[in-house]
Design a protein around this motif. Structure first.
Motif, short mmCIF file in Angstrom:
data_model
loop_
_atom_site.label_atom_id
_atom_site.label_comp_id
_atom_site.label_asym_id
_atom_site.label_seq_id
_atom_site.Cartn_x
_atom_site.Cartn_y
_atom_site.Cartn_z
N VAL A 140 0.40 -0.85 0.10
CA VAL A 140 0.12 -0.21 -0.20
C VAL A 140 1.40 0.97 0.30
O VAL A 140 1.00 2.03 -0.60
N HIS A 141 1.44 1.25 0.75
CA HIS A 141 2.92 2.13 1.16
C HIS A 141 3.74 2.50 -0.67
O HIS A 141 4.02 3.86 -0.45
N ALA A 142 4.14 1.94 -1.13
CA ALA A 142 4.64 1.92 -2.42
C ALA A 142 3.55 1.56 -3.75
O ALA A 142 4.13 2.34 -5.17
N GLY A 143 2.78 2.10 -3.26
CA GLY A 143 1.43 3.21 -4.08
C GLY A 143 0.72 1.79 -5.56
O GLY A 143 0.60 1.94 -6.72
N GLU A 144 1.68 -0.28 -4.35
CA GLU A 144 0.94 -0.96 -5.81
C GLU A 144 -0.68 -0.49 -6.17
O GLU A 144 -0.64 -1.20 -7.14
N ILE A 145 -1.91 -0.50 -5.26
CA ILE A 145 -3.01 -0.89 -5.10
C ILE A 145 -3.12 1.15 -5.94
O ILE A 145 -4.67 1.36 -5.46
N GLY A 146 -2.35 1.54 -6.25
CA GLY A 146 -3.18 3.77 -6.07
C GLY A 146 -3.13 4.10 -4.98
O GLY A 146 -2.58 3.54 -4.15
N LYS A 149 -8.13 4.81 -0.63
CA LYS A 149 -9.71 5.73 -0.63
C LYS A 149 -10.65 5.12 0.24
O LYS A 149 -10.74 5.97 0.49
N LEU A 150 -10.74 3.53 0.27
CA LEU A 150 -11.50 2.80 1.49
C LEU A 150 -10.82 1.96 2.30
O LEU A 150 -10.49 0.82 1.42
N VAL A 151 -10.54 1.31 3.74
CA VAL A 151 -11.01 0.38 4.37
C VAL A 151 -11.89 0.18 4.87
O VAL A 151 -12.44 0.43 5.24
N GLU A 152 -12.50 -0.92 4.43
CA GLU A 152 -13.69 -1.96 5.18
C GLU A 152 -13.26 -3.08 5.80
O GLU A 152 -12.55 -3.76 5.08
N ILE A 153 -13.50 -3.22 7.31
CA ILE A 153 -13.44 -4.09 7.70
C ILE A 153 -14.50 -4.75 8.59
O ILE A 153 -15.63 -4.62 8.95
N GLN A 154 -14.55 -6.29 8.05
CA GLN A 154 -15.75 -6.80 8.98
C GLN A 154 -15.15 -8.18 9.45
O GLN A 154 -14.12 -8.36 9.22
N CYS A 155 -15.67 -8.02 11.14
CA CYS A 155 -15.41 -8.92 11.48
C CYS A 155 -16.29 -9.26 13.39
O CYS A 155 -16.78 -8.35 13.75
N THR A 156 -16.55 -10.72 12.90
CA THR A 156 -17.67 -11.25 13.76
C THR A 156 -17.24 -11.58 15.31
O THR A 156 -16.01 -12.73 15.41
N PHE A 171 -5.11 0.73 10.27
CA PHE A 171 -5.51 1.63 9.69
C PHE A 171 -5.20 3.26 9.79
O PHE A 171 -4.14 3.65 8.65
N VAL A 172 -4.43 3.18 10.81
CA VAL A 172 -3.82 4.47 11.43
C VAL A 172 -1.72 3.97 11.02
O VAL A 172 -1.82 4.95 10.08
N GLU A 173 -1.75 2.62 10.45
CA GLU A 173 -0.36 2.89 9.89
C GLU A 173 -0.49 2.73 7.97
O GLU A 173 0.22 3.58 7.41
N LEU A 174 -1.80 1.88 8.28
CA LEU A 174 -2.13 2.72 6.50
C LEU A 174 -2.00 3.78 6.09
O LEU A 174 -1.63 4.06 4.64
N THR A 214 -9.67 9.65 3.00
CA THR A 214 -9.37 8.26 2.87
C THR A 214 -10.55 8.12 4.27
O THR A 214 -10.25 8.28 5.19
N ARG A 215 -11.27 6.65 3.47
CA ARG A 215 -12.47 6.36 4.91
C ARG A 215 -12.34 4.79 5.20
O ARG A 215 -11.67 3.67 4.61
N VAL A 216 -12.83 4.32 6.78
CA VAL A 216 -12.64 2.90 7.25
C VAL A 216 -14.15 3.11 7.64
O VAL A 216 -14.88 4.40 8.43
N VAL A 217 -14.28 1.93 7.54
CA VAL A 217 -15.83 1.31 7.64
C VAL A 217 -16.00 0.03 8.29
O VAL A 217 -15.30 -0.71 7.80
N MET A 218 -16.03 0.24 9.92
CA MET A 218 -15.49 -1.14 10.45
C MET A 218 -16.73 -1.80 11.45
O MET A 218 -17.98 -1.10 11.66
N ASN A 219 -17.85 -3.19 10.26
CA ASN A 219 -18.48 -3.59 10.98
C ASN A 219 -18.30 -4.38 11.97
O ASN A 219 -17.40 -5.61 11.41
#
Length: 373
Positions: A140-146, A149-156, A171-174, A214-219
């Motif tokens: 991510v830091h090298a720009g391999e996905i540009g 914009k969004l970090v989605e997390i699903q956790c049960t 997310f903070v480190e990303l 940049t957004r994070v959405v955590m479920n």
């Protein structure tokens, strides 16, 4: 051989036991003592580690068996109290389990006290040392996905404070510690679930946005339905040039980008070293050179602010909570009910005729603010 440091663990719960396993596996440490208020837990530890000294309180341990290193692994609301007592010892290093505390203010105070002693410190966030997740960070830091914009997390089976502290720290480190503008969260608590001695949500959504958007959405919650077949955690990182999916602690990730247009799965053999051991041996290296490194602790504190802001948002009717959290003032109670017909009475503002968006830091208008404000 490098110098071996004596170590004690305060708290024989899950986190404490992982630290004990890591300390006993490392040649850099000699695990000599544990403290726990439960006699059954102390007996269990003494059976697992013959020769270890067991105490019913941290006060008793500190008085009878001071060590070079203390691992604070009690429940979060006690971390400040235990840390303050530990800092009265001639310590050479300290490990504080995450979350640093139950509140951002208390966590900040812990870090301030440790900094004042210039004491080496570890906060064992496993995703920052695991092979698969460190590769994800590098890509991510090298720009391999540009641009991310969004970090989605699903956790049960988990919650905002006990697992979200890990996920939001990542997310903070990303985002390379990019400031977060605000946090907005909603939850159901009808099941009255508690976990690791903390009251937690039945189901929740936590949303946060950085200054660049940049957004994070955590479920999180007791039972979360996944968008694909996984065990208990899914991270989906969406960038302008691709995506990366990974699965929490599972040693694998999948990337889709220009280099891998059909997508490629990378899998890893689980490492032989306990993730806590990496952090503890990094702590030993800090102690060897007498040079503290608070980088991970600072990131953990930032994640704790996001966790607490989510709960503050929930307690105030799911309002946006601007950061820094210490400046937040709860809004007055409101009677506006979205989704009901507007009667033409009671004030309000016409959503078709909104004023220009405020430009100072782009924070959202507070729900109680009017057009004139």
């Amino acid at each position: 051989m490098s110098h071996q440091y004596t170590a004690a663990v305060i708290g024989a719960g899950v986190g404490g036991r992982v630290s004990m396993a890591a300390l006993s596996a490392s040649p850099r440490f000699d695990l000599v003592a544990v403290a726990d208020i439960q006699a059954e837990a102390r007996a269990d530890i003494q059976e697992m580690y013959p020769g270890i000294r067991a105490f019913s309180s941290y006060e008793e341990l500190f008085a009878a068996c001071p060590t070079d290193v203390v691992c604070v692994s009690t429940w979060p609301p006690s971390h400040l109290e235990v840390t303050q007592a530990a800092l009265q010892l001639p310590l050479q290093g300290i490990l504080i389990e995450k979350p640093l505390s139950d509140t951002h203010a208390s966590g900040r105070r812990i870090l301030e006290l440790i900094r004042a002693r210039n004491l080496p410190m570890a906060v064992p966030h496993g995703l920052l040392v695991a092979n698969h997740s460190t590769q994800v960070l590098k890509r991510v830091h090298a720009g391999e996905i540009g641009h991310l914009k969004l970090v989605e997390i699903q956790c049960t089976g988990w919650d905002i404070i006990n697992a979200g502290i890990h996920w939001l720290d990542f997310f903070v480190e990303l985002t390379r510690r990019e400031p977060v503008e605000y946090v907005l969260a909603a939850c159901d608590a009808s099941s009255r679930t508690y976990r690791d001695s903390m009251q937690v949500e039945t189901l929740a959504v936590t949303y946060a946005q950085t200054t660049s958007g940049t957004r994070v959405v955590m479920n999180t919650g007791d039972y979360v339905t996944f968008s694909e077949p996984v065990d208990n955690t899914l991270f989906r990182l969406v960038g302008t040039l691709g995506t990366i999916d990974f699965y929490g602690w599972e040693p694998r990730y999948r990337i889709l980008n220009a280099e891998y247009p059909q997508g490629r799965l990378f899998e890893f053999e689980p490492g032989p070293t306990i993730l806590h051991q990496h952090h503890l041996e990094n702590l030993a290296a800090q102690m060897d050179r007498a040079q503290p490194d608070y980088t991970i602790a600072e990131g953990s504190l930032a994640a704790l602010e996001l966790c607490e802001a989510a709960y503050v948002s929930i307690r105030n009717g799911s309002v946006p909570v601007p950061l820094p959290l210490k400046d937040f003032e709860p809004p007055p109670p409101g009677d506006w009910q979205p989704g009901l017909p507007y009667t033409g009475q009671g004030g309000g503002r016409n959503g078709r005729r909104l004023p220009p968006r405020p430009q100072q830091n782009n924070r959202p208008l507070h729900p109680a603010q009017s057009e004139e404000e």
